[in-house]
Design an enzyme around this catalytic site. Structure first.
Site, PDB file in Angstrom:
ATOM      1  N   TRP A 170       0.870  -1.184   0.000  1.00  0.00           N
ATOM      2  CA  TRP A 170       0.000   0.000   0.000  1.00  0.00           C
ATOM      3  C   TRP A 170       0.897   1.221   0.000  1.00  0.00           C
ATOM      4  O   TRP A 170       1.890   1.260   0.729  1.00  0.00           O
ATOM      5  CB  TRP A 170      -0.921   0.032   1.233  1.00  0.00           C
ATOM      6  CG  TRP A 170      -1.646   1.337   1.308  1.00  0.00           C
ATOM      7  CD1 TRP A 170      -2.734   1.714   0.580  1.00  0.00           C
ATOM      8  CD2 TRP A 170      -1.282   2.481   2.108  1.00  0.00           C
ATOM      9  NE1 TRP A 170      -3.064   3.011   0.866  1.00  0.00           N
ATOM     10  CE2 TRP A 170      -2.196   3.509   1.797  1.00  0.00           C
ATOM     11  CE3 TRP A 170      -0.265   2.742   3.029  1.00  0.00           C
ATOM     12  CZ2 TRP A 170      -2.132   4.766   2.397  1.00  0.00           C
ATOM     13  CZ3 TRP A 170      -0.192   3.985   3.630  1.00  0.00           C
ATOM     14  CH2 TRP A 170      -1.128   4.986   3.315  1.00  0.00           C
ATOM     15  N   GLU A 211      -2.930  -3.021  -2.631  1.00  0.00           N
ATOM     16  CA  GLU A 211      -4.100  -2.471  -1.929  1.00  0.00           C
ATOM     17  C   GLU A 211      -4.452  -1.054  -2.369  1.00  0.00           C
ATOM     18  O   GLU A 211      -3.661  -0.128  -2.221  1.00  0.00           O
ATOM     19  CB  GLU A 211      -3.785  -2.470  -0.417  1.00  0.00           C
ATOM     20  CG  GLU A 211      -4.887  -1.871   0.439  1.00  0.00           C
ATOM     21  CD  GLU A 211      -4.519  -1.843   1.925  1.00  0.00           C
ATOM     22  OE1 GLU A 211      -3.341  -2.113   2.266  1.00  0.00           O
ATOM     23  OE2 GLU A 211      -5.401  -1.536   2.741  1.00  0.00           O
ATOM     24  N   LYS A 213      -7.183   2.414  -2.423  1.00  0.00           N
ATOM     25  CA  LYS A 213      -7.848   3.242  -1.426  1.00  0.00           C
ATOM     26  C   LYS A 213      -8.605   4.354  -2.129  1.00  0.00           C
ATOM     27  O   LYS A 213      -8.236   4.770  -3.222  1.00  0.00           O
ATOM     28  CB  LYS A 213      -6.784   3.825  -0.476  1.00  0.00           C
ATOM     29  CG  LYS A 213      -7.314   4.483   0.777  1.00  0.00           C
ATOM     30  CD  LYS A 213      -6.165   4.777   1.747  1.00  0.00           C
ATOM     31  CE  LYS A 213      -6.688   5.432   3.019  1.00  0.00           C
ATOM     32  NZ  LYS A 213      -5.647   5.578   4.044  1.00  0.00           N
ATOM     33  N   ASP A 244      -9.623  -3.430   1.564  1.00  0.00           N
ATOM     34  CA  ASP A 244      -9.638  -2.960   2.948  1.00  0.00           C
ATOM     35  C   ASP A 244     -11.040  -2.430   3.244  1.00  0.00           C
ATOM     36  O   ASP A 244     -11.557  -1.595   2.492  1.00  0.00           O
ATOM     37  CB  ASP A 244      -8.571  -1.866   3.122  1.00  0.00           C
ATOM     38  CG  ASP A 244      -8.454  -1.371   4.556  1.00  0.00           C
ATOM     39  OD1 ASP A 244      -9.493  -1.039   5.154  1.00  0.00           O
ATOM     40  OD2 ASP A 244      -7.330  -1.299   5.079  1.00  0.00           O
ATOM     41  N   HIS A 247     -11.740   1.339   2.951  1.00  0.00           N
ATOM     42  CA  HIS A 247     -11.203   2.074   1.801  1.00  0.00           C
ATOM     43  C   HIS A 247     -12.205   2.358   0.700  1.00  0.00           C
ATOM     44  O   HIS A 247     -11.819   2.561  -0.454  1.00  0.00           O
ATOM     45  CB  HIS A 247     -10.005   1.322   1.221  1.00  0.00           C
ATOM     46  CG  HIS A 247      -8.777   1.452   2.058  1.00  0.00           C
ATOM     47  ND1 HIS A 247      -7.526   1.108   1.619  1.00  0.00           N
ATOM     48  CD2 HIS A 247      -8.598   1.906   3.316  1.00  0.00           C
ATOM     49  CE1 HIS A 247      -6.641   1.320   2.564  1.00  0.00           C
ATOM     50  NE2 HIS A 247      -7.278   1.800   3.618  1.00  0.00           N
ATOM     51  N   HIS A 271      -8.359  -6.764   4.197  1.00  0.00           N
ATOM     52  CA  HIS A 271      -7.880  -5.997   5.331  1.00  0.00           C
ATOM     53  C   HIS A 271      -9.086  -5.680   6.197  1.00  0.00           C
ATOM     54  O   HIS A 271      -9.939  -4.870   5.821  1.00  0.00           O
ATOM     55  CB  HIS A 271      -7.183  -4.710   4.868  1.00  0.00           C
ATOM     56  CG  HIS A 271      -5.705  -4.838   4.834  1.00  0.00           C
ATOM     57  ND1 HIS A 271      -4.843  -3.775   4.709  1.00  0.00           N
ATOM     58  CD2 HIS A 271      -4.918  -5.936   4.954  1.00  0.00           C
ATOM     59  CE1 HIS A 271      -3.600  -4.213   4.731  1.00  0.00           C
ATOM     60  NE2 HIS A 271      -3.621  -5.522   4.866  1.00  0.00           N
ATOM     61  N   ASP A 279     -12.345   8.167   9.078  1.00  0.00           N
ATOM     62  CA  ASP A 279     -11.247   7.294   9.494  1.00  0.00           C
ATOM     63  C   ASP A 279     -11.497   5.869   9.006  1.00  0.00           C
ATOM     64  O   ASP A 279     -12.604   5.347   9.120  1.00  0.00           O
ATOM     65  CB  ASP A 279     -11.104   7.290  11.016  1.00  0.00           C
ATOM     66  CG  ASP A 279      -9.999   6.337  11.445  1.00  0.00           C
ATOM     67  OD1 ASP A 279      -8.857   6.524  10.987  1.00  0.00           O
ATOM     68  OD2 ASP A 279     -10.277   5.383  12.193  1.00  0.00           O
ATOM     69  N   ASP A 281      -9.667   3.176  10.065  1.00  0.00           N
ATOM     70  CA  ASP A 281      -8.882   2.216  10.845  1.00  0.00           C
ATOM     71  C   ASP A 281      -9.310   2.059  12.299  1.00  0.00           C
ATOM     72  O   ASP A 281      -8.468   1.945  13.181  1.00  0.00           O
ATOM     73  CB  ASP A 281      -7.402   2.616  10.795  1.00  0.00           C
ATOM     74  CG  ASP A 281      -6.881   2.655   9.373  1.00  0.00           C
ATOM     75  OD1 ASP A 281      -6.730   1.572   8.794  1.00  0.00           O
ATOM     76  OD2 ASP A 281      -6.655   3.745   8.842  1.00  0.00           O
ATOM     77  N   ASP A 311      -6.314  -4.873  10.090  1.00  0.00           N
ATOM     78  CA  ASP A 311      -5.629  -3.610   9.808  1.00  0.00           C
ATOM     79  C   ASP A 311      -6.363  -2.455  10.467  1.00  0.00           C
ATOM     80  O   ASP A 311      -7.319  -1.923   9.910  1.00  0.00           O
ATOM     81  CB  ASP A 311      -5.525  -3.378   8.291  1.00  0.00           C
ATOM     82  CG  ASP A 311      -4.814  -2.066   7.981  1.00  0.00           C
ATOM     83  OD1 ASP A 311      -4.095  -1.554   8.865  1.00  0.00           O
ATOM     84  OD2 ASP A 311      -4.980  -1.537   6.852  1.00  0.00           O
TER      85      ASP A 311
HETATM   86  C1  RNT Z   1      -3.615   2.356   4.758  1.00  0.00           C
HETATM   87  C2  RNT Z   1      -3.703   0.917   4.423  1.00  0.00           C
HETATM   88  C3  RNT Z   1      -2.535   0.094   4.892  1.00  0.00           C
HETATM   89  C4  RNT Z   1      -2.040   0.481   6.259  1.00  0.00           C
HETATM   90  C5  RNT Z   1      -0.974  -0.435   6.811  1.00  0.00           C
HETATM   91  C6  RNT Z   1      -0.273   0.183   7.970  1.00  0.00           C
HETATM   92  O1  RNT Z   1      -4.741   3.042   4.455  1.00  0.00           O
HETATM   93  O2  RNT Z   1      -4.893   0.389   4.894  1.00  0.00           O
HETATM   94  O3  RNT Z   1      -2.863  -1.241   4.814  1.00  0.00           O
HETATM   95  O4  RNT Z   1      -3.077   0.579   7.185  1.00  0.00           O
HETATM   96  O5  RNT Z   1      -0.127  -0.841   5.831  1.00  0.00           O
HETATM   97 ZN    ZN Z   2      -5.232  -1.721   4.791  1.00  0.00          ZN
END
Ligand code: RNT
Ligand code: ZN
Length: 404
Positions: A170, A211, A213, A244, A247, A271, A279, A281, A311
């Site tokens: 990523w 990955e 986003k 993810d 994302h 992910h 956010d 995460d 993640d």
């Molecule tokens: C970031 C991605 C990625 C990170 C990690 C730390 O938006 O999701 O995967 O969270 O690599």
């Molecule tokens: Zn990720």
């Protein structure tokens, strides 16, 4: 209801979950003492709860504690910045397997698998927000070299541990406002990826994933590595697409993508995260999206075609607790999906009995899922019910709270 709970538990016990090391120290890494993520690549870690792991040994101890409360099998997912550099400044284009010997020895002793990630953020060469799609060819070359080395390190992990390492890529590249030329940036990224993946690695040692986003903090208007870009690249080059959960547009369902992508890709990397407003995460919980994703994996009979990886990062609460909460939520989502009365639901649908299909799904929601989960914990030798909470509190009292 025609559900074989033993078969569900057996299936659950076979599926590894890759636990991300970066929840343990707020995505800091060990390149510089006391490093924290300061605006690196739009990954915003907020909170200052005490007890962050400051050294590789502390991080490994915290991971050991977390993994002892999570049903196995276990894999640990590392980032390049977590290498052990012995106090020396080793730049990203100079790292090699020797810097991960400590992690590999630990994983071998504990029988964990290892996965790996290039770290293309939190670095001076990423200061203008671009790495593999930088306008400067020297900076692109620097990051190409970094990722190539990371794939070599991943393959070394796979070889040492006898289990293929998944290397996920990523990058943060993008811009706050509308760029003059999206096409050129994406052409540069494609060129960089071509250079990175030109050397083929043995699939028994290394599996490559990429990955995309939608946006990040500071890359609101444009992200070079978008979903379409990487999906197309992955399919054309035989890499795994990484989806993810944080994302995509907030109303877009990742669950619905699984059966589409798996028509064309042998596998997909998930992910597991939780998006909350801007956010991407937050700590995973057992919510509708996690359940829907796992239902889709099970209904597609694709348990062996998904790679499950956590993640997220939250610095506002006990970090070991954050790991265990999210990991158990993922496994619970998976177990719920495995306990679905699938055969009967399919029968109803095939017979045109849509009421029966709906009624069975609703009835399944109040079945004693918790008892089956507790049995799973018991069989896997981890605390059932709420006992894991006390274990984390003890670890906090004895270890984490003494870190100052
Ligand atoms: C970031 C991605 C990625 C990170 C990690 C730390 O938006 O999701 O995967 O969270 O690599
Ligand atoms: Zn990720």
């Amino acid at each position: 209801m025609g559900v074989d709970t033993d078969a569900a538990l057996a299936a659950l016990a076979r599926l590894p979950l890759s636990i991300h090391c970066w929840q343990g120290d707020d995505v800091g890494g060990f390149e510089r003492a006391g490093a924290t993520l300061d605006g690196g690549g739009g990954l915003a870690v907020t909170g200052n709860y005490p007890g962050r792991a400051r050294t590789p040994d502390e991080l490994r101890a915290d991971l050991d504690r977390a993994l002892s409360l999570i049903p196995g099998p276990h894999r640990v997912n590392l980032h390049a910045m977590y290498g052990e550099f012995g106090g020396k400044a080793v730049d990203r284009d100079a790292i090699s397997p020797e810097h991960f010997a400590g992690w590999i020895a630990w994983a071998k002793a504990k029988k964990y698998g290892l996965d790996f990630n290039a770290t293309c953020f939190s670095h001076p060469e990423a200061a203008d927000g671009f790495t593999l799609a930088n306008a400067d060819p020297k900076i692109r070359a620097f990051w190409v070299e970094h990722v190539r080395r990371c794939r070599t390190i991943g393959a070394a992990m796979g070889r040492e541990l006898g289990s293929a390492c998944v290397h996920n890529l990523w990058i943060p590249d993008g811009s706050k406002d509308h760029p003059a030329d999206r096409f050129q940036r994406r052409a540069w990224l494609k060129e960089s990826l071509d250079a990175i993946y030109a050397d083929r690695q043995d699939a028994k040692l290394l599996v490559d994933a990429i990955e995309g986003k939608l946006f990040g903090i500071g890359s609101e208007a444009f992200v070079v590595g978008s979903h379409e870009f990487y999906l197309a690249y992955a399919l054309q080059h035989g890499l795994l697409p990484t989806l993810d959960l944080g994302h995509y547009h907030p109303t877009e369902s990742v669950a619905d993508k699984i059966s589409a992508v798996l028509q064309f890709s042998p596998k997909v990397l998930l992910h597991l995260s939780r998006g909350v407003r801007w956010d991407s995460d937050h700590v995973v919980v057992l919510n509708d999206e996690i359940r829907a994703v796992m239902e889709e994996v099970v209904r597609a009979r694709a348990l062996d075609r998904v790679v499950l990886a956590l993640d997220y990062f939250d610095a506002s609460l006990n970090r070991v607790g954050a790991w265990v909460t999210g990991a158990r939520a993922v496994q619970q989502g998976l177990l719920l999906a495995l306990l679905e009365p699938g055969a009967r639901i399919r029968e109803c649908e095939a017979a045109g009995d849509m009421f029966g299909r709906l009624a069975l799904l609703e009835t399944a929601k109040t079945m004693p899922f918790g008892a089956v989960w507790d049995r799973h914990c018991e069989l896997q030798g981890v605390p059932a019910g709420q006992d894991w909470i006390a274990a984390i509190r003890t670890y906090e009292r004895e270890i984490l709270s003494r870190r100052g």
